[in-house]
Design an enzyme around this catalytic site. Structure first.
Site, PDB file in Angstrom:
ATOM      1  N   CYS A 155      -4.535   3.880   2.846  1.00  0.00           N
ATOM      2  CA  CYS A 155      -4.723   5.020   2.567  1.00  0.00           C
ATOM      3  C   CYS A 155      -3.262   5.695   2.901  1.00  0.00           C
ATOM      4  CB  CYS A 155      -5.474   6.682   3.381  1.00  0.00           C
ATOM      5  SG  CYS A 155      -7.148   5.343   3.815  1.00  0.00           S
ATOM      6  N   ASP A 156      -2.270   5.824   3.787  1.00  0.00           N
ATOM      7  CA  ASP A 156      -1.457   6.949   4.003  1.00  0.00           C
ATOM      8  C   ASP A 156      -0.256   5.515   3.871  1.00  0.00           C
ATOM      9  OD1 ASP A 156      -2.625   8.416   4.380  1.00  0.00           O
ATOM     10  OD2 ASP A 156      -2.784   8.215   6.248  1.00  0.00           O
ATOM     11  N   CYS A 175      -5.389   4.957   8.733  1.00  0.00           N
ATOM     12  CA  CYS A 175      -5.729   3.649   6.992  1.00  0.00           C
ATOM     13  C   CYS A 175      -4.266   3.666   6.546  1.00  0.00           C
ATOM     14  CB  CYS A 175      -6.831   4.528   6.589  1.00  0.00           C
ATOM     15  SG  CYS A 175      -7.281   3.761   5.234  1.00  0.00           S
TER      16      CYS A 175
END
Length: 313
Positions: free
Chosen positions: A137-138, A134
């Site tokens: 997300c990261d 992701c």
């Protein structure tokens, strides 16, 4: 046979949030955590983009807090897997892995989706230490660093473009000699100076001392031009798709071609009255913890309204 007004299948942000709301509505929900209690976020290290955590929080810790919050209001949480469902009539019948049967007046499905991986041992070795599925997300952790994205579709291109706005260098590793993405996505990727596309390439391994420091790649496998080389990277992102965890619902409710639960309009209702879906199992687009939690809230509210209309409770 045990009987409940609401049974929640699956945990994670969607399931636990549904448990919180259903409990506060005095529906005495029963939640089955499934094979991965807490969902995908239990495999994530630091989460910085969930509202309310200005300093960030570890994924497992956040899921533990959500579970405890649901239990505080009366949600019963069981570390079991639902292996069979029968939605042909109400009350619905569910069966857990031990063969125990439960009847439910309403069901909330929040079984999530699992990212597809290449199957390399190094992916597990460096999970959370440079390997991610992701970028949204990261990606923030890799500002001004070098990363690689694996995939050739629209999702891979979107991830690469997102990372290109943060990172010094982005390699887009494509197994075929072309991108499967739409023309507009191809054009956008091609215009980004810090994205390099590696066609006809397969990743065969990762390396690094505790964290990802590079990837081993082979190009043009099985041809006279086959070549082995490495690239220096700090992050390795998988963008080859997700698989919704919905196999047990096939033939019971409507799923799309990829297996995601179909919901009706701007609701969490499925085609079966009394069955609702929340989180990644019904979301092929966003796949974020905060959006999953939001649909968990909506599913619980939809279930509450359904029970009020059909049972007056």
């Amino acid at each position: 046979m045990e009987h409940r007004k609401v049974v929640i299948i699956g945990s994670g942000p969607a399931g636990y949030t549904a448990g919180i709301y259903a409990s506060r509505a005095n529906l005495n929900p029963l939640l089955f955590e499934g094979m991965q209690p807490g969902g995908q976020l239990t495999q994530t290290t630091e989460i910085e983009n969930f509202p309310g955590y200005p300093e960030g929080i570890q994924g497992p810790e956040m899921m533990e807090q959500l579970r405890k919050q649901a239990e505080r209001f009366g949600c019963e949480v069981r570390p079991k897997v639902i292996s069979k469902v029968d939605f042909s009539q109400r009350p619905f019948t569910l069966e857990d892995e031990d063969g125990n049967q439960i009847q439910a007046d309403s069901v909330i499905i929040s079984t999530g989706a699992s990212a597809k991986y290449l199957g390399l041992a190094d992916e597990e070795k460096y999970n959370g230490m440079g390997v991610s599925a992701c970028a949204t997300c990261d990606g923030f952790f890799y500002r001004k660093k070098k990363v690689a994205v694996v995939g050739g579709g629209d999702t891979a291109c979107e991830e690469a473009l997102y990372l290109a706005g943060l990172c010094e260098k982005v390699y887009l590793i494509v197994r075929k000699d072309y991108l499967r993405a739409s023309d507009v996505m191809k054009k956008r990727v091609g215009m980004k100076e810090n994205i390099t596309i590696l066609f006809n390439c397969n990743v065969v391994g990762l390396y690094g001392d505790g964290v990802v420091e590079g990837a081993r790649i082979v190009s043009k496998v099985g041809t006279p031009e086959e070549d082995h080389f490495t690239i220096d990277i700090d992050g390795f992102f998988l963008a080859i798709g997700h698989k919704p965890n919905t196999d047990i619902f096939r033939g019971q409710i409507d799923l799309d071609e990829a297996g995601y639960v179909k919901v009706i309009g701007n609701t969490t209702h499925t085609n079966v009255e009394g069955v609702f879906a929340a989180g990644d199992c019904a979301d092929p687009r966003y796949r974020q913890a905060v959006s999953a939690a939001g649909t968990g809230c909506r599913a619980a509210l939809d279930a509450e309204r359904f029970l009020m209309e059909t049972q007056g409770v």
